[in-house]
Design a protein around this motif. Structure first.
Motif: not given
Length: 220
Positions: A75, A79, A152, A156, A200, A204, A207
């Motif tokens: 992650v 990011l 997560s 992502v 989280n 995620d 998103d």
């Protein structure tokens, strides 16, 4: 003191060195000048199913493997790669390449029923041959916390890879949804740590999908 730089990108060399260190810690492949292909006789077992779990990165001061540490690193790399996409495309791509290596391990170690390799201890170099005396076997676990962490990393990864590798992105998103649901089915009344991981993972996935299901779960 010795002279030191002041500037907006003094952190860059530290990031490069950190990524290179992760590369040198890769398990399950040959790293020139470091080690040959390794730990092909390292298994995780769930019932009558077995998975060879080399891959990812050797962990900490030994050669162990952990789902939580790997997911957190994946992650963080994705990011940061996203943040640097415009300002430092070369470093961004290098971060994505290393993140994908860890993500492959997160996906590889799933048994498809909520069980996965969550932690496996290894502190020596094996002969890499299944069926010999130095084989190491660990047991799979079905843990809401670990599945949220895996979700997560997968969510992502799905979002960041969507533009460049649509097939891989779709595979990651499917796994993220499954892992999230398996975690939700077992979570009960979570304590602070699991609630944080659930928050989280839900954000995620929101998103990555824009589906209200995950937004509402994050609020809860």
């Amino acid at each position: 003191t010795r002279p030191f730089a002041i500037g907006p990108d003094v952190w860059r060399d530290t990031i490069v060195k950190t990524i290179n260190h992760f590369y040198c810690q890769r398990c399950g492949t040959a790293i020139p000048g470091i080690h040959d292909l390794c730990h092909a006789d390292w298994l995780c077992v769930q019932g009558d199913k077995k998975i060879v779990i080399n891959g990812g990165w050797h962990d900490a001061g030994d050669l162990s493997q952990g789902l939580v540490n790997t997911s957190e690193a994946v992650v963080a790399m994705f990011l940061l790669a996203e943040k640097l996409k415009t300002s430092d495309a070369e470093l961004s791509q290098r971060l994505i390449d290393e993140a994908r290596w860890g993500l492959d391990w997160v996906l590889k170690c799933r048994f498809g029923d909520g069980s996965r390799c969550t932690w496996a201890t290894m502190d020596f170099w094996t002969d890499g041959v299944l069926g010999t005396v130095d084989d190491v076997t660990s047991r799979a676990a079905n843990s809401p916390y670990d599945n949220f962490m895996g979700a997560s990393a997968e969510a992502v990864g799905a979002r960041i890879l969507k533009g460049g590798d649509a097939t891989r992105s779709a595979d990651c998103l499917k796994a993220a949804k499954e892992d999230w649901q398996w975690a939700m089915d077992k979570v009960g009344k979570p304590g602070l740590e699991i609630a944080g991981a659930a928050l989280n993972a839900s954000m995620d996935l929101f998103d990555a999908t824009q589906e209200p299901l995950y937004r509402d779960a994050a609020v809860r």
